[in-house]
Each structure stands twice: as structure tokens, then as C-alpha cells.
Design an enzyme around this catalytic site. Structure first.
Site, mmCIF file in Angstrom:
data_model
loop_
_atom_site.group_PDB
_atom_site.id
_atom_site.type_symbol
_atom_site.label_atom_id
_atom_site.label_comp_id
_atom_site.label_asym_id
_atom_site.label_seq_id
_atom_site.Cartn_x
_atom_site.Cartn_y
_atom_site.Cartn_z
ATOM 1 N N TYR A 104 111.593 3.702 69.490
ATOM 2 C CA TYR A 104 111.410 4.300 70.813
ATOM 3 C C TYR A 104 112.751 4.787 71.326
ATOM 4 C CZ TYR A 104 110.070 4.716 75.760
ATOM 5 O OH TYR A 104 109.828 5.185 77.029
ATOM 6 N N ASP A 111 120.766 4.909 68.555
ATOM 7 C CA ASP A 111 120.244 4.606 69.884
ATOM 8 C C ASP A 111 120.488 3.120 70.122
ATOM 9 O OD1 ASP A 111 118.862 3.920 72.103
ATOM 10 O OD2 ASP A 111 116.960 4.840 71.500
ATOM 11 N N LYS A 170 120.255 0.063 79.586
ATOM 12 C CA LYS A 170 119.996 -1.370 79.778
ATOM 13 C C LYS A 170 121.259 -2.156 80.146
ATOM 14 C CE LYS A 170 115.585 -0.975 77.709
ATOM 15 N NZ LYS A 170 115.029 -0.328 76.554
HETATM 16 C C1 LIG Z 1 114.498 1.187 76.657
HETATM 17 C C2 LIG Z 1 114.898 2.086 75.581
HETATM 18 C C3 LIG Z 1 115.058 3.461 75.784
HETATM 19 C C4 LIG Z 1 114.692 4.146 77.067
HETATM 20 O O1 LIG Z 1 115.477 3.737 78.144
HETATM 21 P P1 LIG Z 1 114.914 3.981 79.631
HETATM 22 O O2 LIG Z 1 116.052 3.518 80.487
HETATM 23 O O3 LIG Z 1 113.683 3.180 79.750
HETATM 24 O O4 LIG Z 1 114.665 5.426 79.775
HETATM 25 C C5 LIG Z 1 115.555 4.220 74.744
HETATM 26 N N1 LIG Z 1 115.861 3.671 73.557
HETATM 27 C C6 LIG Z 1 115.711 2.358 73.324
HETATM 28 C C7 LIG Z 1 116.101 1.799 71.999
HETATM 29 C C8 LIG Z 1 115.204 1.524 74.309
HETATM 30 O O5 LIG Z 1 115.013 0.225 74.050
#
Ligand SMILES: *Cc1c(COP(=O)(O)O)cnc(C)c1O
Length: 430
Positions: free
Chosen positions: A144, A239, A267
Site C-alpha cells: 500500500y 516507501d 507516520k
Molecule cells: C500509511 C501508509 C501510506 C499512506 O500514508 P497516509 O498518511 O495514510 O496517506 C503509504 N505507504 C505506506 C507503506 C503506509 O503504511
């Protein structure tokens, strides 16, 4: 436990907010029941609107690595707020947090702040395309990267929990530029590159996947991706929205000793305020406006409250030499405890863990990619989730999510959690 007030609040919310929530994973759709509404949180605990207390393993889906309402972060936000909350002009604190992040993370010279992980990943891919002059990207099933169009192709997390990994509203044109690979399957990646020579701008992945449960990269998978990228002039995008400032000071790049070309954050870097960021070498980052041609912007990007929270968080992590060891030790303790209990009850399961990320899968086969993650016994997961909740332990309401361990958790909390698993295990299918 009673959830009377939460249920009433949810009914009200459903009248004016789609599904009653502002982000789908918060709904209890995958497990049934109504979500609990949170009144407040401190340290390792959440208190809901019915005054139930829970040991929290969601932790706002990752940011609260030092526990809720961590005092230095709260103080930093309050002090900043008194001076005004947004100016749309540069502030010194943006440089302070940028310099600290660049000093903590390997292989980056410059960083730009945005407001979410979604924005970070979306901008990183645009930058990769602009820099390489190529259009296609490779992503992995079950990973994701936020909800921007090009990532909603076999996305993990909420996108699979709700059975719509490929969202309507994403055009065919966009979908065609996202090539889908199997996580941990380097030969599959190779075959995709061979079929699309000279077209691929970047490979984006979660270096430790956390949105199909926790799925670690297998033997040298990351190193092999690095080599493939070098060979074919493709940028490697990590990511690290989930893993950054969580698995190590320098994130997965440091833990696995693999260099990424662009790194995305979110995060933890915001200390619980809406912050994302992406970073790379000076050469790549200088492709961004106003220096370069790739456009990217944000009215509230680098917001002073968000930067104050993030800076206080990064300073706390930076100054605590033992923090990541301590988190890993607590997670290992939990892992061993839960394994023993589930084995004693003869419950088929697999537990994956890296650092302070851990997930329990009700599956007998190793969970190494999306396909194997999806094989878990979802009935058992539902029973497990509600059982744990009733024992005062709040885990994510989906089998496709990771648990996050915070430093606020004591060994007593971990023992209580293991004891809760013991009580719930007798209700699970063998
Ligand atoms: C949570 C998450 C996102 C998206 O971040 P948001 O602040 O919710 O837009 C993207 N990549 C990873 C790996 C994530 O865990």
C-alpha cells in the site's frame, strides 16, 4: 464491555460521514460490529467514550512509537500554536527537522515535507518519472502506498480488507502504467522488466511490507532489486512511511544495508500530526520546483505545528541509543508469548515480525506475499479480534494489518496481552 455510547456516536456519524469514518480501515466492516470511539489516550492505553481502557496495538497505525500524548511532542505543539498556526512562508523549524532527518537517514541529501504518506508516494513517483523520462512503474501486490490513483492496483491494507483492491474511478490509462509484481519474487520482477525494456521509471515497494500483515523481504530480495534497478536504469523507491524511523534510525535502508534512490516517509515523522516527506540525493531532489521542472506543492506543507511535533519526535528517537533495540526486544517477547499460547491450544498460525512490527496470521503456510497472506482463516481472525477487544486489547480490525509496538508498553502490558490471547485461543477453530 459496554459500547453503548460508541454505538450511538457511530449511528450519528453514519448520517453525515460515509460509513461513519474518515478512513475505511477504522470501520469494523471486515470483522463486524461497530467501531469504538476514542475519547483520549495516554502512553500505551486508549480510553473510549464508554470509559473502557484498551492496550493499544494500532497506535494511530504507526505514528505513536513512543506512546500516546508523549509529553515533549504535546508541549512542542502547544508552544508553537501560541505563535500562529500557519503562514504559507518559510520558517526556521522546517530546516531544523530537515537537517535532522537527513542526518539520521542514509543516502539522502535533501527532503521535502508534505501532509501525508499518500502525498509523499505520489510525489516520489512523479519525481521518478520526471527524472528518468520514463512512464511506467512497478509495484507489488499487497503493498500500500496511499490512495493516489496509480497505487490503487492490488493495493494492500484497507483496499483489500474491503474487497476492492482495484478501485473504480482509476482510469484504464493510469492502471496500464502500473505494472504489478509478486512480493519476494525477483524472477517475476525480471520478467516484467524484460517485457517493458526502457519504459520503467521506478520500482516502489515497502521494504518490509506492513499492509498485508507484516511480510519481511526474503533472502536478499532488496539487494537483488537494487542490482536490477542499477542494470536497467530504474530508480528504486522505498516507501518507508511505515518503516521509517521505526525499524532503525535510518529505517529499512539502514537495517538491510540497501540504498534506495528515493525514500518516502509518513507516520512516525509527524509525531501524530499530518506529515509526510520524500527524500533523495541532491541531484534527484533538485529536479523539483522551484529548482527543477517537476511540480509539487502544498499550502500547509511544512506546517509549524506539524514540524514541531515531528521534530520533537525525531529528537527523542535520535537521542535514545537503545530505543530500537528495546522495541525489538518487547516485540520478540510478545511473539514468543503468543506463539507458546497458540501452540498450546493447537491453533494453526504463522507470526511474522521485523523490529517493532508483528502480525498474527491464522494460516499454516509461510506468509511471504499477498497470496499467502490472503490464505489466512478469516473466521478465526474475526473471533480473535473481538475476543481480544473484550479482553481490553485493541488490535487492527483486519487480518491485513500489522501491530505496532510502542515504547510505552511495559512487560506487564505484554503479559496481559499474552494472557488475553490465552483466554481467546480456546474459542478459536483448531
Ligand atoms: C500509511 C501508509 C501510506 C499512506 O500514508 P497516509 O498518511 O495514510 O496517506 C503509504 N505507504 C505506506 C507503506 C503506509 O503504511
Amino acid at each position: 464491555m459496554k459500547y453503548t455510547r460508541s454505538s450511538a456516536l457511530f449511528a450519528n456519524a453514519e448520517q453525515v460521514i460515509p460509513g461513519g469514518v474518515n478512513s475505511p480501515v477504522r470501520a469494523f466492516k471486515a470483522v463486524g460490529g461497530t467501531p469504538i470511539f476514542i475519547k483520549e489516550a495516554k502512553g500505551a492505553y486508549l480510553i473510549d467514550e464508554d470509559d473502557n481502557t484498551f492496550i493499544d496495538y494500532i497506535n494511530s497505525w504507526g505514528p505513536m512509537i513512543l506512546g500516546h500524548a508523549y509529553q515533549p511532542v504535546v508541549d512542542a505543539i502547544i508552544e508553537k500554536a501560541k505563535l500562529g498556526t500557519s503562514f504559507g512562508a518559510p520558517t526556521e523549524i522546517e530546516t531544523e527537522i530537515a537537517a535532522l532527518a537527513v542526518s539520521m537517514v542514509p543516502n539522502i541529501d535533501k527532503i521535502r515535507f508534505v501532509n501525508s504518506g499518500t502525498e509523499a508516494c505520489m510525489s516520489a513517483v512523479r519525481l521518478a518519472r520526471g527524472y528518468t523520462g520514463k512512464e511506467k512503474i512497478i509495484k507489488f501486490a499487497g503493498c500500500y502506498h496511499g490512495h493516489s490513483d496509480s497505487f490503487l492496483i492490488q493495493a494492500g491494507s484497507g483496499a483489500v480488507t474491503f474487497g476492492s483492491p482495484n478501485s473504480p474511478g482509476v482510469t484504464n490509462g493510469t492502471a496500464q502504467d502500473t505494472l504489478l509484481a509478486k512480493y519476494n519474487d525477483i524472477d517475476h520482477v525480471k520478467s516484467i522488466i524484460e517485457a517493458n525494456p526502457n519504459d520503467i521509471a521506478c520500482i516502489i515497494l515497502e521494504p518490509v511490507a506492513g499492509n498485508m500483515g507484516c511480510v519481511p523481504p526474503q533472502a536478499n530480495f532488496l539487494q537483488k532489486l537494487r542490482a536490477l534497478c542499477d542494470e536497467h536504469n530504474i530508480l528504486l523507491v522505498f516507501d518507508e512511511v511505515m518503516t521509517g524511523f521505526r525499524l532503525a534510525r535510518g529505517g529499512a535502508q539502514e537495517l538491510f544495508n540497501v540504498k534506495a534512490d528515493i525514500v518516502c516517509f509518513g507516520k512516525v515523522i509527524g509525531g501524530g500530526l499530518p506529515v509526510g516527506a520524500f527524500a533523495a540525493s541532491e541531484e534527484i531532489m533538485n529536479y523539483l520546483a522551484p529548482l527543477g521542472p517537476v511540480y509539487q506543492a502544498g499550502t500547509l506543507s511544512g506546517n509549524p505545528l506539524a514540524m514541531a511535533a515531528g521534530l520533537a519526535m525525531l529528537k527523542a528517537l535520535e537521542s535514545d541509543a537503545e530505543i530500537f533495540n528495546r522495541l525489538a526486544e518487547k516485540t520478540e517477547y510478545l511473539h514468543k508469548g503468543i506463539t507458546k499460547v497458540l501452540n498450546d491450544h493447537k491453533i494453526v498460525h504463522t507470526i511474522n515480525r521485523v523490529g517493532s512490527m508483528i502480525s498474527v496470521h491464522f494460516s499454516g503456510t509461510p506468509v511471504v506475499d499477498f497470496e499467502t497472506s490472503a490464505k489466512g482463516n478469516n473466521e478465526n481472525f474475526k473471533t480473535f479480534f473481538h475476543g481480544m477487544l473484550n479482553q481490553g486489547v485493541y488490535i487492527a480490525p483486519s487480518a491485513f494489518e500489522t501491530w505496532f509496538i510502542t515504547d510505552a508498553l511495559t512487560y506487564e502490558d505484554l503479559d496481559k496481552t499474552i494472557n488475553a490471547v490465552h483466554k481467546v485461543a480456546s474459542t478459536l477453530q483448531k
